[in-house]
Design a protein around this motif. Structure first.
Motif, short mmCIF file in Angstrom:
data_model
loop_
_atom_site.label_atom_id
_atom_site.label_comp_id
_atom_site.label_asym_id
_atom_site.label_seq_id
_atom_site.Cartn_x
_atom_site.Cartn_y
_atom_site.Cartn_z
N LEU A 1 43.37 28.22 46.00
CA LEU A 1 44.18 29.18 46.74
C LEU A 1 44.00 30.61 46.23
CD1 LEU A 1 47.53 27.16 47.03
CD2 LEU A 1 45.87 27.61 48.85
N ARG A 2 43.95 31.54 47.15
CA ARG A 2 43.84 32.96 46.80
C ARG A 2 44.64 33.78 47.80
NH1 ARG A 2 37.57 34.50 47.81
NH2 ARG A 2 37.23 32.72 46.41
N PRO A 3 44.97 35.02 47.50
CA PRO A 3 45.70 35.86 48.46
C PRO A 3 44.96 35.93 49.80
CG PRO A 3 45.66 36.90 46.30
CD PRO A 3 44.74 35.72 46.22
N LEU A 4 45.70 35.98 50.89
CA LEU A 4 45.09 35.91 52.22
C LEU A 4 44.08 37.02 52.48
CD1 LEU A 4 48.14 34.87 54.46
CD2 LEU A 4 46.34 33.43 53.47
N GLU A 5 44.36 38.20 51.94
CA GLU A 5 43.43 39.32 52.18
C GLU A 5 42.11 39.15 51.45
OE1 GLU A 5 46.16 40.87 48.82
OE2 GLU A 5 46.27 39.52 50.55
N GLU A 6 42.04 38.15 50.56
CA GLU A 6 40.81 37.92 49.79
C GLU A 6 40.03 36.69 50.26
OE1 GLU A 6 39.67 39.94 47.44
OE2 GLU A 6 41.40 41.27 47.71
N VAL A 7 40.49 36.05 51.32
CA VAL A 7 39.84 34.82 51.79
C VAL A 7 38.38 35.05 52.15
CG1 VAL A 7 39.77 33.19 53.73
CG2 VAL A 7 41.92 33.63 52.54
N PHE A 8 38.08 36.19 52.75
CA PHE A 8 36.70 36.48 53.19
C PHE A 8 35.95 37.38 52.22
CE2 PHE A 8 39.05 35.31 56.98
CZ PHE A 8 38.21 34.32 57.51
N ASN A 9 36.55 37.62 51.07
CA ASN A 9 35.86 38.36 50.01
C ASN A 9 35.11 37.34 49.15
OD1 ASN A 9 34.97 39.89 47.88
ND2 ASN A 9 37.00 40.41 47.10
N LEU A 10 33.82 37.21 49.38
CA LEU A 10 33.06 36.15 48.72
C LEU A 10 32.76 36.46 47.26
CD1 LEU A 10 30.59 35.11 51.57
CD2 LEU A 10 32.98 34.48 51.19
N GLU A 11 33.12 37.66 46.81
CA GLU A 11 32.92 38.02 45.40
C GLU A 11 34.25 38.07 44.65
OE1 GLU A 11 30.63 41.59 45.30
OE2 GLU A 11 28.79 40.60 45.97
N TYR A 12 35.28 37.55 45.25
CA TYR A 12 36.62 37.54 44.65
C TYR A 12 36.65 36.74 43.35
CZ TYR A 12 41.35 35.59 43.97
OH TYR A 12 42.55 35.16 43.44
N THR A 13 37.40 37.26 42.38
CA THR A 13 37.75 36.50 41.19
C THR A 13 39.24 36.71 40.94
OG1 THR A 13 37.36 38.27 39.57
CG2 THR A 13 35.47 36.87 40.16
N ALA A 14 39.91 35.69 40.49
CA ALA A 14 41.35 35.79 40.25
C ALA A 14 41.66 36.84 39.19
CB ALA A 14 41.90 34.43 39.84
N LYS A 15 40.84 36.90 38.14
CA LYS A 15 41.08 37.85 37.06
C LYS A 15 41.00 39.29 37.56
CE LYS A 15 39.96 37.34 32.86
NZ LYS A 15 39.29 37.19 31.54
N ASN A 16 39.99 39.57 38.35
CA ASN A 16 39.84 40.92 38.86
C ASN A 16 40.99 41.29 39.78
OD1 ASN A 16 38.11 43.40 39.33
ND2 ASN A 16 38.27 42.63 41.43
N TYR A 17 41.42 40.34 40.61
CA TYR A 17 42.52 40.63 41.53
C TYR A 17 43.81 40.92 40.77
CZ TYR A 17 45.65 40.29 45.52
OH TYR A 17 46.59 40.58 46.48
N VAL A 18 44.09 40.11 39.76
CA VAL A 18 45.30 40.30 38.97
C VAL A 18 45.28 41.65 38.25
CG1 VAL A 18 46.50 39.48 36.90
CG2 VAL A 18 45.82 37.85 38.66
#
Length: 246
Positions: free
Chosen positions: A180-197
């Motif tokens: 699970l990730r924030p909805l605005e990051e669903v299509f961000n294929l380079e998302y990482t939880a650490k960076n988002y936090v």
């Protein structure tokens, strides 16, 4: 006293055993091939009529998945792009490239080889007919393309990266916090939880309070973020057979 049964019957139990054994092996082999992930071939990379480079279009040019797979948030299926969608860009870019011949034949009426026939893309991911899967239900609850399809943004040629087996799906349903990730990051294929936090202080505070450990691994942070979202959205994935077999 004469024998009641002819001599050939001595071999009958052996013959029956061989037949039963062969039948059992055949059933197991058929089930293994037709009803398990082996039929879906991790690593399967078919040749496409147009060599579409996802790494170029997604990672370098920044195209969003939804530009081509435009119904994926609203439909159970992820549609392939129509020739019209591709022509939106390529009527201006690389129009004369030989690689785009099938596209021009499908859409460009000024092209001498115009046929009007759609581009015949080859399906890469193909679930069995007895499996129900709804793309929109997963995407609108924080499951990214990456979880099922891998890092498509780094693929020159798209291939099947995950096995999509029953076990694969059940693992996710039993442990959704891992994906699970924030909805605005669903299509961000380079998302990482650490960076988002680290870039969203309010979210960091909501998840960790004052106890966020910057040295924690990506897996640890993702699990905590996912657990927070699971509870916040009341995500309760089903595990019954009828969930997918309808």
């Amino acid at each position: 006293m004469a024998n009641i049964f002819p001599r050939w019957t001595n071999l009958l139990p052996l013959k029956i055993a061989i037949c039963v054994g062969s039948l059992a092996i055949g059933i197991v082999a058929a089930f293994t091939y037709y009803a398990t992930p082996k039929t879906q071939r991790v690593g399967y990379m078919p040749d496409q009529p147009i060599p579409y480079d996802h790494e170029l279009h997604v990672k370098q040019l920044g195209l969003d998945c939804r530009f081509c797979h435009s119904f994926v948030e609203e439909s159970g299926h992820a549609n392939v792009p129509t020739a019209d969608r591709c022509w939106t860009c390529h009527q201006h870019v690389k129009t004369e490239s030989a690689k785009l011949t099938p596209l021009r034949a499908a859409i460009d009426k000024s092209y001498e080889g115009y046929t009007g026939q759609p581009v015949k893309w080859v399906r890469v991911h193909n679930s069995p007919d007895y499996v129900f899967f709804d793309h929109s239900a997963h995407l609108t609850r924080g499951i990214s393309c990456v979880s099922c399809h891998g890092q498509v943004n780094e693929m020159r040629d798209v291939y099947q990266a995950k096995d999509h087996s029953m076990g694969f799906c059940l693992d996710c349903h039993r442990n959704p916090e891992e994906h699970l990730r924030p909805l605005e990051e669903v299509f961000n294929l380079e998302y990482t939880a650490k960076n988002y936090v680290q870039t969203h202080p309010e979210f960091e505070k909501a998840v960790f309070g004052t106890e966020y450990d910057a040295s924690a691994s990506e897996e640890e942070v993702q699990k905590q973020v996912g657990t927070f979202l699971k509870d916040h959205w009341d995500v309760q994935p089903k595990e019954s057979c009828s969930t997918c077999h309808r």
